[in-house]
Design a protein around this motif. Structure first.
Motif, PDB file in Angstrom:
ATOM      1  N   ALA A   1      34.229  91.180  55.323  1.00 37.41           N
ATOM      2  CA  ALA A   1      33.061  91.924  54.853  1.00 37.41           C
ATOM      3  C   ALA A   1      32.875  93.222  55.633  1.00 37.41           C
ATOM      4  CB  ALA A   1      31.816  91.058  54.959  1.00 37.41           C
ATOM      5  N   ARG A   2      33.400  93.283  56.854  1.00 33.76           N
ATOM      6  CA  ARG A   2      33.265  94.506  57.653  1.00 33.76           C
ATOM      7  C   ARG A   2      34.043  95.661  57.039  1.00 33.76           C
ATOM      8  NH1 ARG A   2      34.639  94.457  63.271  1.00 33.76           N
ATOM      9  NH2 ARG A   2      33.588  96.442  63.165  1.00 33.76           N
TER      10      ARG A   2
ATOM     11  N   TRP B   1      27.760  90.060  52.184  1.00 32.09           N
ATOM     12  CA  TRP B   1      27.150  91.028  53.085  1.00 32.09           C
ATOM     13  C   TRP B   1      26.983  90.371  54.438  1.00 32.09           C
ATOM     14  CZ3 TRP B   1      24.675  95.929  52.034  1.00 32.09           C
ATOM     15  CH2 TRP B   1      24.903  96.409  50.743  1.00 32.09           C
ATOM     16  N   THR B   2      27.474  91.004  55.484  1.00 32.45           N
ATOM     17  CA  THR B   2      27.289  90.475  56.833  1.00 32.45           C
ATOM     18  C   THR B   2      25.831  90.679  57.238  1.00 32.45           C
ATOM     19  OG1 THR B   2      27.804  92.580  57.899  1.00 32.45           O
ATOM     20  CG2 THR B   2      29.661  91.069  57.476  1.00 32.45           C
TER      21      THR B   2
END
Length: 147
Positions: free
Chosen positions: A2-3, A43-44
């Protein structure tokens, strides 16, 4: 993974070094993730917080436009804002530090070890009591009959 995706969009090389996976593998994973609809992307926590911060000063129209652009429902954004507010409202003393958590885990293990030892001792004492009663019944050690 996700990053690598918006809004965080970290570099492939940086993430590859952090997690120890080849850059080509990460590129393939990122292209797979980008081919999915935005709705299904993860989404982190940092990305959610960044989204809350970046949309905080926006009016409703601008916030709705931002949500459409990033594939997020306004209700999700509101939930993320509420979760961030609750987390920040929690007193710092109530949050366990990693050192405190480690100490608590050590104490729990120690107490469990002591509990097992005491349970074994109790079981042994109960067995000895039962055996002594059986021995007394077998050899009839009542003093009243011998006299």
């Amino acid at each position: 993974m996700a990053r690598l995706l918006p809004p965080e969009s970290a570099s492939v090389e940086e993430v590859a070094r952090e997690i120890g996976v080849g850059a080509q593998t990460l590129e393939r994973w990122r292209s797979d993730a980008l081919s999915m609809p935005a709705r299904e992307r993860a989404w982190t926590a940092a990305a959610r917080f960044e989204a809350v911060l970046s949309t905080a000063a926006m009016d409703e129209t601008a916030r709705n436009a931002w949500c459409r652009e990033h594939g997020v429902y306004p209700q999700e954004l509101a939930q993320w804002r509420q979760a961030a507010t609750q987390a920040l409202a929690e007193p710092e003393e109530a949050r366990a530090s990693p050192q405190q958590t480690k100490q608590d885990q050590r104490r729990i293990k120690e107490l469990e070890r002591e509990l097992r030892r005491k349970e074994k001792a109790l079981a042994e004492a109960a067995a000895l009591l039962v055996l002594s009663k059986k021995l007394g019944a077998i050899f009839n050690t009542d003093k009243g009959e011998d006299e």
